[in-house]
Motif scaffolding. Structure first.
Motif, mmCIF file in Angstrom:
data_model
loop_
_atom_site.group_PDB
_atom_site.id
_atom_site.type_symbol
_atom_site.label_atom_id
_atom_site.label_comp_id
_atom_site.label_asym_id
_atom_site.label_seq_id
_atom_site.Cartn_x
_atom_site.Cartn_y
_atom_site.Cartn_z
ATOM 1 N N SER A 65 0.814 -1.216 0.000
ATOM 2 C CA SER A 65 0.000 0.000 0.000
ATOM 3 C C SER A 65 0.851 1.270 0.000
ATOM 4 O O SER A 65 0.332 2.351 -0.265
ATOM 5 C CB SER A 65 -0.972 0.006 1.183
ATOM 6 N N ASN A 66 2.145 1.132 0.289
ATOM 7 C CA ASN A 66 2.992 2.333 0.324
ATOM 8 C C ASN A 66 3.894 2.481 -0.900
ATOM 9 O O ASN A 66 4.207 3.594 -1.317
ATOM 10 C CB ASN A 66 3.894 2.312 1.569
ATOM 11 N N ILE A 67 4.344 1.361 -1.438
ATOM 12 C CA ILE A 67 5.294 1.442 -2.560
ATOM 13 C C ILE A 67 4.513 1.420 -3.868
ATOM 14 O O ILE A 67 3.805 0.455 -4.171
ATOM 15 C CB ILE A 67 6.304 0.277 -2.495
ATOM 16 N N ARG A 68 4.614 2.494 -4.618
ATOM 17 C CA ARG A 68 3.846 2.613 -5.860
ATOM 18 C C ARG A 68 4.577 1.960 -7.020
ATOM 19 O O ARG A 68 5.799 1.846 -7.009
ATOM 20 C CB ARG A 68 3.626 4.084 -6.198
ATOM 21 N N GLN A 69 3.788 1.577 -8.006
ATOM 22 C CA GLN A 69 4.357 0.935 -9.194
ATOM 23 C C GLN A 69 3.843 1.599 -10.469
ATOM 24 O O GLN A 69 2.695 2.039 -10.520
ATOM 25 C CB GLN A 69 3.981 -0.555 -9.224
ATOM 26 N N PRO A 70 4.678 1.633 -11.499
ATOM 27 C CA PRO A 70 4.212 2.176 -12.778
ATOM 28 C C PRO A 70 3.355 1.156 -13.529
ATOM 29 O O PRO A 70 3.481 -0.041 -13.319
ATOM 30 C CB PRO A 70 5.510 2.448 -13.537
ATOM 31 N N GLY A 73 4.722 -1.689 -15.240
ATOM 32 C CA GLY A 73 5.933 -1.167 -15.862
ATOM 33 C C GLY A 73 7.162 -1.513 -15.026
ATOM 34 O O GLY A 73 7.058 -2.137 -13.965
ATOM 35 N N ALA A 74 8.317 -1.113 -15.524
ATOM 36 C CA ALA A 74 9.567 -1.358 -14.794
ATOM 37 C C ALA A 74 9.869 -0.137 -13.942
ATOM 38 O O ALA A 74 10.048 0.956 -14.472
ATOM 39 C CB ALA A 74 10.705 -1.613 -15.773
ATOM 40 N N ARG A 75 9.875 -0.315 -12.647
ATOM 41 C CA ARG A 75 10.104 0.826 -11.768
ATOM 42 C C ARG A 75 11.596 1.164 -11.701
ATOM 43 O O ARG A 75 12.446 0.277 -11.619
ATOM 44 C CB ARG A 75 9.573 0.526 -10.368
ATOM 45 N N GLU A 95 16.479 -2.164 -0.776
ATOM 46 C CA GLU A 95 15.614 -2.555 0.357
ATOM 47 C C GLU A 95 14.152 -2.518 -0.035
ATOM 48 O O GLU A 95 13.378 -3.426 0.263
ATOM 49 C CB GLU A 95 15.836 -1.590 1.533
ATOM 50 N N SER A 96 13.751 -1.426 -0.705
ATOM 51 C CA SER A 96 12.356 -1.299 -1.143
ATOM 52 C C SER A 96 12.014 -2.378 -2.154
ATOM 53 O O SER A 96 10.911 -2.924 -2.155
ATOM 54 C CB SER A 96 12.106 0.055 -1.797
ATOM 55 N N GLN A 97 12.978 -2.675 -3.021
ATOM 56 C CA GLN A 97 12.721 -3.707 -4.033
ATOM 57 C C GLN A 97 12.439 -5.044 -3.368
ATOM 58 O O GLN A 97 11.483 -5.737 -3.707
ATOM 59 C CB GLN A 97 13.923 -3.844 -4.969
ATOM 60 N N GLU A 98 13.271 -5.397 -2.386
ATOM 61 C CA GLU A 98 13.076 -6.682 -1.702
ATOM 62 C C GLU A 98 11.757 -6.696 -0.942
ATOM 63 O O GLU A 98 11.017 -7.675 -0.964
ATOM 64 C CB GLU A 98 14.237 -6.950 -0.745
ATOM 65 N N GLU A 99 11.484 -5.558 -0.280
ATOM 66 C CA GLU A 99 10.256 -5.446 0.503
ATOM 67 C C GLU A 99 9.030 -5.654 -0.399
ATOM 68 O O GLU A 99 8.109 -6.393 -0.061
ATOM 69 C CB GLU A 99 10.240 -4.028 1.099
#
Ligand SMILES: [Fe+2]
Length: 329
Positions: A205-210, A250-252, A258-262
């Motif tokens: 809910s916090n990390i946005r994606q394209p 999309g490819a962020r 850290e965010s990627q793993e999370e």
């Protein structure tokens, strides 16, 4: 006075008279206002603003998870929906409660199917047009126009405002088999993820994606900004929209390891829940039975098929039918 901004900044009440059903205020700039007590009570501003208890003040609509083991699906008859307000109301209640509903007895024509969608609201047009009537001929370079297996997804993640409702009606399927339809309750899956690992819900809910429309060379659509998978109302903390489409993600760029793993850990676990048999409703669409679902809540997909299928349907405009089935996480 014809503008709010003509009211002087230092205005104050000179006199207040309380009548039977309203208060009459004489303001220092000479104008007079009448304020019904009902209106004042409904719009009062509590002195203690935190925590906001908005969700306790509004009546939330009923939300229920349909267990895939139960083959008795919410269903309404076409005739009742089209001819009676009560039939229409029952249809809408089913959609908001269960996230989907079948309509039986639909005449085998695009015109009758279009009239069914328009019984709720006008059809939302997109780059696919308004009302669809298509076969797997790759008219559009989109996986929906193939015969392949389609995993659970929500549509329109590349729009700022994805369509809320989607309706399908299989008009015919000849010389082949397969093509069962898949529905998955994305909000229930998020609630289960929260029980397993609350941190995963926070990541989704916090990390946005394209997202972007993919396939057609002359079409490029992206939302006005990136969105998370799980969209939560910051005031009520209730989940109101799931955006899950790995075909259009999309490819962020510009995010740390850290965010990627999370995010990927959380997405993998959410995907595991979505793909568990306890979450997946598989049904075979039949000519004469239309399926409508809430695209902000239910993921949909399809098994691969052989032969020729003619499918029609469309997106229902959201503004006329805003289902508030928010489930507190
Ligand atoms: Fe789709």
């Amino acid at each position: 006075m014809n503008s709010l901004f003509q009211v002087p900044k230092d205005i104050n009440a000179k006199k207040i008279a309380y009548e039977a059903e309203h208060a009459e205020v004489h303001w220092s700039d000479g104008h007079r206002g009448l304020y019904p007590f009902d209106w004042l009570i409904a719009h009062q501003n509590p002195t203690n603003l935190t925590p906001r208890k908005y969700h306790e003040e509004v009546e939330l609509r009923e939300y229920k998870f349909h267990d895939p083991a139960n083959k008795d699906y919410p269903t309404v008859p076409f005739e009742a929906v089209m001819s009676q307000d009560r039939g229409l109301s029952e249809w809408l209640e089913n959609i908001q409660t269960w996230g989907f509903c079948f309509v039986e007895g639909v005449p085998l024509s695009p015109e009758a199917t279009q009239a069914l969608i328009e019984r709720i609201a006008f059809i939302r047009h997109t780059h696919y047009g308004g009302f669809w009537d298509f076969t797997a001929d790759m008219t559009f370079k989109d996986t929906a126009y193939t015969t392949e297996f389609l995993g659970g997804h929500t549509d329109n993640t590349y729009f700022t405002d994805p369509a809320r409702l989607q309706l399908f009606h299989l008009l015919s399927h000849t010389d082949g088999s397969g093509g069962e339809s898949l529905l998955i309750d994305g909000i229930e899956a998020a609630a289960r993820l929260k029980k397993q690992a609350p941190g995963h819900v926070a990541a989704l809910s916090n990390i946005r994606q394209p997202a972007h429309s993919s396939g057609n060379q002359d079409v490029c659509i992206q939302p006005v900004h990136q969105f998370p998978v799980l969209n939560i109302d910051p005031e009520t903390l209730r989940l109101y929209q799931v955006r899950w489409n790995n075909y259009d993600r999309g490819a962020r760029q510009y995010w740390g390891i850290e965010s990627q793993e999370e995010w990927y850990d959380a997405a993998r676990e959410y995907n595991n829940i979505l793909n568990s048999p306890q979450m997946q409703i598989w049904t075979q669409l039949k000519p004469g039975t239309a399926l409508i679902f809430d695209n902000w809540r239910m993921l949909h997909g399809r098994a691969e098929f052989t032969g020729k299928r003619r499918m029609c349907g469309g997106y229902g405009m959201v503004s006329f039918y805003d289902i508030v089935h928010l489930k507190q996480l």
